[in-house]
Design an enzyme around this catalytic site. Structure first.
Site, PDB file in Angstrom:
ATOM      1  N   TRP A 101      88.120  21.715 -29.924  1.00 29.74           N
ATOM      2  CA  TRP A 101      88.549  20.827 -31.011  1.00 29.74           C
ATOM      3  C   TRP A 101      88.459  21.507 -32.363  1.00 29.74           C
ATOM      4  CZ3 TRP A 101      91.853  17.509 -29.808  1.00 29.74           C
ATOM      5  CH2 TRP A 101      91.813  16.885 -28.567  1.00 29.74           C
ATOM      6  N   ASP A 170      84.386  16.703 -38.484  1.00 31.21           N
ATOM      7  CA  ASP A 170      85.008  15.944 -37.397  1.00 31.21           C
ATOM      8  C   ASP A 170      83.872  15.446 -36.515  1.00 31.21           C
ATOM      9  OD1 ASP A 170      86.223  14.966 -35.141  1.00 31.21           O
ATOM     10  OD2 ASP A 170      87.359  16.785 -34.670  1.00 31.21           O
ATOM     11  N   LYS A 194      86.252   6.344 -29.045  1.00 32.65           N
ATOM     12  CA  LYS A 194      85.103   6.706 -28.208  1.00 32.65           C
ATOM     13  C   LYS A 194      83.997   5.662 -28.398  1.00 32.65           C
ATOM     14  CE  LYS A 194      86.748  11.372 -28.697  1.00 32.65           C
ATOM     15  NZ  LYS A 194      87.529  11.495 -27.454  1.00 32.65           N
TER      16      LYS A 194
END
Ligand code: PLP
Length: 361
Positions: A101, A170, A194
């Site tokens: 990511w 992030d 999530k």
């Protein structure tokens, strides 16, 4: 029977939230229609939006000098939107490259700005995080981007880099399950799918002073000041995600907020790492033990054949979402906020038994 959902996102949500949504679905607040049919300019939706905004601030603890933005396009859109808004032409931006990511964020940043890798974990196969002093920030750097939890690699940045520039974080896969050091950040972001809500948007916390001069050349949807000026209602928002997120946040707050979620996650993760560590090498977690993720526990079995058998047995017991990301294989258990400890204990029990049954095989 309800599944034990170990999916990496979208993921499990609290059952009482789902039931409440079901009960309200056809007639929201006496409006004679579903929330998903209402105008986003209606008074009914206004209340939902304001309540979710309020809860996002109270649960996160975001100071008043941060704007809270709800923006569609997930965390992925933020990979590009951040440098487009925060770095002026030619300005250097640093990226700490810690896995899939972080690489995705860095790749998009390079496409639109003058980005460089301030640390890259490639030589360790992205199984560890940098020591705070190992991150090299070049002079004139506007900000340093970090990915605090790598959802695919299963590693967690325990300590932030010791950099004297603002951080951008992030936090997608540990969103609001870990305190945010507001002093250090100019912007924190994450997709909501999530810990917090159904997919459909990212929550962006951005220091107000950082977005006073977004470049006028940007299309309006890509400008933070456009969203901030309209309380994230400049165009049709992700109403359903916002509505469900409000309900989830209310429960998180009532259960003790970030501190309680953080402790819960640590407990759930320890349950699985115990099963791995006591398996006499049957399960392997490739990660530096000091930075093991509390949210995404990755593990391999002695062979791919055994991994397939394990996943099949888990499936028979109602445990789903345990296949590792397609880019790395193996197994991964994601332990997001609404996943019950009892589900994690059931998985640890299966792991113990499967290892005993197959160790000699
Ligand atoms: C750490 C991290 N960043 C970014 C993303 C991309 O998020 P989205 O699908 O919301 O664009 C993900 C998705 O899993 C992620 O785990």
């Amino acid at each position: 029977m309800r599944a034990h959902n170990f999916g990496a996102g979208p993921c499990t949500l609290p059952i009482d939230v789902l039931e409440e949504v079901r009960d309200e679905f056809l007639d929201f607040a006496g409006s004679g229609m579903s929330l998903v049919e209402l105008s986003h300019r209606s008074s009914e939706y206004d209340s939902v939006h304001d309540e979710t905004m309020k809860l996002t601030r109270s649960v996160s603890g975001a100071p008043e000098d941060f704007d809270i933005l709800f923006i569609q396009g997930g965390a992925t859109l933020q990979f590009g939107m951040i440098p487009m808004n925060l770095a002026s032409a030619g300005q250097r931006i640093g990226h700490v490259v810690t896995g899939s990511w972080a690489t995705a964020a860095y790749t998009d940043a390079k496409a639109v700005a003058n980005a460089y890798a301030a640390w890259d974990g490639a030589e360790h196969d992205y199984t560890t995080m940098p020591a705070p002093s190992a991150v090299r920030v070049e002079s004139g750097t506007r900000y340093l981007h970090v990915t605090t939890n790598e959802t695919i690699g299963g590693i967690r940045m325990v300590e932030l880099p010791a950099a004297d520039v603002p951080l951008i974080g992030d936090m997608s896969s540990e969103y609001l399950a870990r305190p945010i050091d507001w002093e250090r950040y100019d912007l924190v972001y994450g997709g909501v799918q999530k810990n917090l809500a159904p997919s459909g948007m990212a929550v962006v916390f951005v220091r107000k002073a950082s977005i006073e001069s977004s470049p006028a050349t940007l299309p309006k949807y890509l400008r933070y000041d456009w969203h901030a000026g309209a309380n994230s209602l400049a165009n049709t928002p992700a109403m359903f995600s916002t509505y469900v997120m409000g309900k989830v946040l209310a429960r998180i707050e009532a259960a003790g907020g970030i501190a309680a979620l953080e402790a819960d996650s640590a407990r759930k993760a320890a349950t699985l790492y115990r099963a791995i560590d006591e398996s006499e090498g049957f399960y392997r977690n490739p990660v530096d033990p000091a930075v093991r993720s509390h949210m995404n526990v990755v593990f391999r079995l002695p062979s791919e054949e055994l991994e397939r058998a394990f996943l099949a047995e888990a499936g028979r017991r109602g445990m789903i979402g345990l296949k590792g990301h397609r880019s790395v294989g193996g197994c991964r258990a994601s332990l997001y906020a609404a996943l019950e400890l009892s589900s994690v204990e059931a998985l640890a029990g299966l792991m113990d038994q499967f290892a005993t049954d197959h160790r000699q095989a």
